[in-house]
Design a protein around this motif. Structure first.
Motif, PDB file in Angstrom:
ATOM      1  N   LEU A  27       0.806  -1.216   0.000  1.00  0.00           N
ATOM      2  CA  LEU A  27       0.000   0.000   0.000  1.00  0.00           C
ATOM      3  C   LEU A  27       0.841   1.269   0.000  1.00  0.00           C
ATOM      4  O   LEU A  27       0.354   2.340  -0.305  1.00  0.00           O
ATOM      5  N   SER A  28       2.100   1.161   0.386  1.00  0.00           N
ATOM      6  CA  SER A  28       2.933   2.356   0.437  1.00  0.00           C
ATOM      7  C   SER A  28       4.302   2.039  -0.136  1.00  0.00           C
ATOM      8  O   SER A  28       4.663   0.881  -0.333  1.00  0.00           O
ATOM      9  N   ALA A  29       5.054   3.060  -0.382  1.00  0.00           N
ATOM     10  CA  ALA A  29       6.407   2.883  -0.903  1.00  0.00           C
ATOM     11  C   ALA A  29       7.265   4.024  -0.386  1.00  0.00           C
ATOM     12  O   ALA A  29       6.963   5.188  -0.597  1.00  0.00           O
ATOM     13  N   GLY A  30       8.328   3.673   0.328  1.00  0.00           N
ATOM     14  CA  GLY A  30       9.235   4.683   0.846  1.00  0.00           C
ATOM     15  C   GLY A  30      10.662   4.282   0.566  1.00  0.00           C
ATOM     16  O   GLY A  30      10.939   3.282  -0.105  1.00  0.00           O
ATOM     17  N   ALA A  31      11.599   5.044   1.103  1.00  0.00           N
ATOM     18  CA  ALA A  31      13.015   4.753   0.871  1.00  0.00           C
ATOM     19  C   ALA A  31      13.436   3.442   1.505  1.00  0.00           C
ATOM     20  O   ALA A  31      14.464   2.883   1.148  1.00  0.00           O
ATOM     21  N   GLU A  32      12.627   2.940   2.469  1.00  0.00           N
ATOM     22  CA  GLU A  32      13.014   1.708   3.149  1.00  0.00           C
ATOM     23  C   GLU A  32      12.651   0.451   2.376  1.00  0.00           C
ATOM     24  O   GLU A  32      13.040  -0.651   2.757  1.00  0.00           O
ATOM     25  N   ILE A  33      11.897   0.579   1.260  1.00  0.00           N
ATOM     26  CA  ILE A  33      11.493  -0.586   0.476  1.00  0.00           C
ATOM     27  C   ILE A  33      12.720  -1.239  -0.154  1.00  0.00           C
ATOM     28  O   ILE A  33      13.595  -0.564  -0.703  1.00  0.00           O
ATOM     29  N   GLY A  34      12.774  -2.567  -0.066  1.00  0.00           N
ATOM     30  CA  GLY A  34      13.871  -3.307  -0.665  1.00  0.00           C
ATOM     31  C   GLY A  34      13.470  -3.910  -1.996  1.00  0.00           C
ATOM     32  O   GLY A  34      12.531  -3.469  -2.639  1.00  0.00           O
ATOM     33  N   GLY A  35      14.186  -4.962  -2.407  1.00  0.00           N
ATOM     34  CA  GLY A  35      13.911  -5.591  -3.686  1.00  0.00           C
ATOM     35  C   GLY A  35      14.761  -5.000  -4.794  1.00  0.00           C
ATOM     36  O   GLY A  35      15.656  -4.185  -4.566  1.00  0.00           O
ATOM     37  N   LEU A  79      -1.687   5.268  -6.726  1.00  0.00           N
ATOM     38  CA  LEU A  79      -3.006   4.923  -7.251  1.00  0.00           C
ATOM     39  C   LEU A  79      -4.070   4.952  -6.164  1.00  0.00           C
ATOM     40  O   LEU A  79      -3.769   4.713  -4.984  1.00  0.00           O
ATOM     41  N   PRO A  80      -5.335   5.212  -6.523  1.00  0.00           N
ATOM     42  CA  PRO A  80      -6.431   5.095  -5.555  1.00  0.00           C
ATOM     43  C   PRO A  80      -6.502   3.662  -5.042  1.00  0.00           C
ATOM     44  O   PRO A  80      -6.055   2.720  -5.709  1.00  0.00           O
ATOM     45  N   SER A  81      -7.068   3.499  -3.875  1.00  0.00           N
ATOM     46  CA  SER A  81      -7.108   2.180  -3.231  1.00  0.00           C
ATOM     47  C   SER A  81      -7.676   1.100  -4.135  1.00  0.00           C
ATOM     48  O   SER A  81      -7.145  -0.009  -4.222  1.00  0.00           O
ATOM     49  N   ALA A  82      -8.771   1.416  -4.838  1.00  0.00           N
ATOM     50  CA  ALA A  82      -9.436   0.405  -5.675  1.00  0.00           C
ATOM     51  C   ALA A  82      -8.592  -0.005  -6.879  1.00  0.00           C
ATOM     52  O   ALA A  82      -8.836  -1.045  -7.483  1.00  0.00           O
ATOM     53  N   GLN A  83      -7.602   0.805  -7.236  1.00  0.00           N
ATOM     54  CA  GLN A  83      -6.803   0.515  -8.427  1.00  0.00           C
ATOM     55  C   GLN A  83      -5.418  -0.059  -8.118  1.00  0.00           C
ATOM     56  O   GLN A  83      -4.640  -0.324  -9.027  1.00  0.00           O
ATOM     57  N   LYS A  84      -5.118  -0.222  -6.854  1.00  0.00           N
ATOM     58  CA  LYS A  84      -3.812  -0.778  -6.509  1.00  0.00           C
ATOM     59  C   LYS A  84      -3.719  -2.212  -7.010  1.00  0.00           C
ATOM     60  O   LYS A  84      -4.633  -3.011  -6.810  1.00  0.00           O
ATOM     61  N   GLN A  85      -2.622  -2.541  -7.680  1.00  0.00           N
ATOM     62  CA  GLN A  85      -2.518  -3.800  -8.413  1.00  0.00           C
ATOM     63  C   GLN A  85      -1.572  -4.832  -7.784  1.00  0.00           C
ATOM     64  O   GLN A  85      -1.616  -6.000  -8.144  1.00  0.00           O
ATOM     65  N   ILE A  86      -0.681  -4.434  -6.879  1.00  0.00           N
ATOM     66  CA  ILE A  86       0.339  -5.368  -6.383  1.00  0.00           C
ATOM     67  C   ILE A  86      -0.257  -6.360  -5.390  1.00  0.00           C
ATOM     68  O   ILE A  86      -0.863  -5.970  -4.386  1.00  0.00           O
ATOM     69  N   PRO A  91      -4.766  -9.946  -1.461  1.00  0.00           N
ATOM     70  CA  PRO A  91      -3.953  -9.621  -0.280  1.00  0.00           C
ATOM     71  C   PRO A  91      -2.958  -8.497  -0.585  1.00  0.00           C
ATOM     72  O   PRO A  91      -2.251  -8.541  -1.593  1.00  0.00           O
ATOM     73  N   VAL A  92      -2.933  -7.486   0.279  1.00  0.00           N
ATOM     74  CA  VAL A  92      -2.021  -6.364   0.090  1.00  0.00           C
ATOM     75  C   VAL A  92      -1.066  -6.186   1.276  1.00  0.00           C
ATOM     76  O   VAL A  92      -0.155  -5.360   1.223  1.00  0.00           O
ATOM     77  N   ARG A  93      -1.277  -6.957   2.327  1.00  0.00           N
ATOM     78  CA  ARG A  93      -0.388  -6.880   3.486  1.00  0.00           C
ATOM     79  C   ARG A  93      -0.287  -8.275   4.102  1.00  0.00           C
ATOM     80  O   ARG A  93      -1.274  -8.989   4.208  1.00  0.00           O
ATOM     81  N   ALA A  94       0.939  -8.653   4.501  1.00  0.00           N
ATOM     82  CA  ALA A  94       1.141 -10.001   5.030  1.00  0.00           C
ATOM     83  C   ALA A  94       2.383 -10.053   5.912  1.00  0.00           C
ATOM     84  O   ALA A  94       3.227  -9.156   5.882  1.00  0.00           O
ATOM     85  N   THR A  95       2.467 -11.106   6.695  1.00  0.00           N
ATOM     86  CA  THR A  95       3.679 -11.407   7.458  1.00  0.00           C
ATOM     87  C   THR A  95       4.098 -12.838   7.144  1.00  0.00           C
ATOM     88  O   THR A  95       3.272 -13.681   6.782  1.00  0.00           O
ATOM     89  N   LEU A  96       5.370 -13.087   7.288  1.00  0.00           N
ATOM     90  CA  LEU A  96       5.930 -14.400   7.002  1.00  0.00           C
ATOM     91  C   LEU A  96       6.803 -14.803   8.192  1.00  0.00           C
ATOM     92  O   LEU A  96       7.816 -14.164   8.464  1.00  0.00           O
ATOM     93  N   ASP A  97       6.388 -15.828   8.928  1.00  0.00           N
ATOM     94  CA  ASP A  97       7.182 -16.348  10.042  1.00  0.00           C
ATOM     95  C   ASP A  97       8.100 -17.438   9.499  1.00  0.00           C
ATOM     96  O   ASP A  97       7.630 -18.487   9.038  1.00  0.00           O
TER      97      ASP A  97
END
Length: 242
Positions: free
Chosen positions: A77-85, A99-106, A160-166
Motif C-alpha cells: 500500500l505504500s512505498a518509501g526509501a526503506e522498500i527493498g527488492g 493509485l487510488p485504493s481500488a486501483q492498486k494492483q500489487i 492480499p495487500v499486506r502479510a507477514t511471514l514467520d
C-alpha cells in the motif's frame, strides 16, 4: 502537519537482508528488514533409569543444529526509501502507492511466495535448495524448514495487500567440517576462535576455560587494551593455561 524526528531509514538507508539460493545462484532481497531475529540451539540427552534412585543417569548424546527465526513484513500500500527488492520492484511500489485504493494492483503473494517456495524440492537436487542469509554481521547457511504466511489486509477485490511471514531456518554444515567444530581440546593447549556476534572476553573464557576471570589472559595474548571492543570476524588466540 507532522513535525518531529524524521524516519531514520530515510537518513541512513539500512542494508537489506538477502536470501541466496546457493544452487540456482539467485538472490532475494526482503522488502522490509525484520525488527529482530532469534537464534536457538539445543542438545540431546539420554536418560537411563537407575534402580532405587530418584534421578535417572543423564548422558550427553549429541549437539543440535542452530535455528534462526524471524518475521518478515510485506505491504504493497505504500512505498518509501526503506522498500527493498530490485530497482524494478521499487519502481512498481512507487507507482502503486500513487493509485487510488481500488486501483492498486500489487498482490503481496508475488513476494511472499518467492520465499515460501524455497522449501520446495529442487528437481535437480531431489531436495530443497541450501540457502545463505546475509544481513550486516549476520551470516547463516542452511535450509528454510518452516514458514507460515499470514495475510492481514485485502483490497476491494479481495487481493492480499499486506502479510507477514514467520520463517525458521536450520543451520547446515558440510559433513567434512563437522569434526572441526568439535575438536578435543583442553585448557592447556593454544586454540583459535573467530569472534561472532554477541561474544565477549569473559564469555569466551567461561566457555573455553571454565573460568570467566581468565579473560585477562585472552586480552594479553591478543594485545587488547579495551576488552569491550571485539569485532565480529576477528580471529583470537586463546593461550594454553598451566
Amino acid at each position: 502537519m507532522f513535525v518531529g524526528m524524521p524516519n531514520p531509514n530515510l537518513l541512513i538507508p539500512l542494508e537489506k537482508m538477502s536470501i541466496q539460493n546457493l544452487h540456482r545462484k539467485t538472490t532475494i532481497y526482503v522488502l522490509y528488514n525484520p525488527e529482530s531475529y532469534e537464534q536457538t540451539r539445543s542438545i540431546s540427552l539420554a536418560n537411563q533409569s537407575s534402580m532405587s534412585s530418584n534421578m535417572p543417569i543423564v548422558q550427553f548424546v549429541s549437539g543440535g543444529a542452530e535455528q534462526l527465526h524471524f518475521t518478515l513484513f510485506f505491504d504493497s500500500l505504500s512505498a518509501g526509501a526503506e522498500i527493498g527488492g530490485t530497482k524494478s520492484d521499487r519502481a512498481k511500489f512507487a507507482v502503486n502507492s500513487l493509485l487510488p485504493s481500488a486501483q492498486k494492483q500489487i498482490d503481496v503473494r508475488t513476494y511472499t511466495e518467492r520465499i515460501y517456495k524455497l522449501m520446495r524440492i529442487d528437481p535437480s537436487l531431489h531436495a530443497p535448495p541450501r540457502l545463505k542469509l546475509e544481513w550486516a554481521s549476520l551470516q547463516f547457511t542452511g535450509y528454510l524448514v518452516n514458514c507460515t504466511q499470514k495475510f492481514v489486509k485485502f483490497n476491494e477485490q479481495g487481493t492480499p495487500v499486506r502479510a507477514t511471514l514467520d520463517c525458521t531456518f536450520q543451520e547446515y554444515v558440510e559433513p567434512g567440517k563437522i569434526a572441526s567444530l568439535t575438536p578435543n581440546e583442553s585448557p592447556d593447549t593454544t586454540k583459535y576462535r573467530t569472534v561472532t556476534q554477541g561474544d565477549a572476553l569473559w564469555s569466551l573464557a567461561a566457555r573455553e576455560y571454565g573460568q570467566p576471570a581468565q579473560w585477562r589472559e585472552i586480552a594479553n595474548a591478543n594485545g587488547l587494551t579495551n576488552p569491550r571492543k571485539l569485532r565480529t570476524g576477528d580471529m583470537l588466540v586463546l593461550p594454553g593455561l598451566d
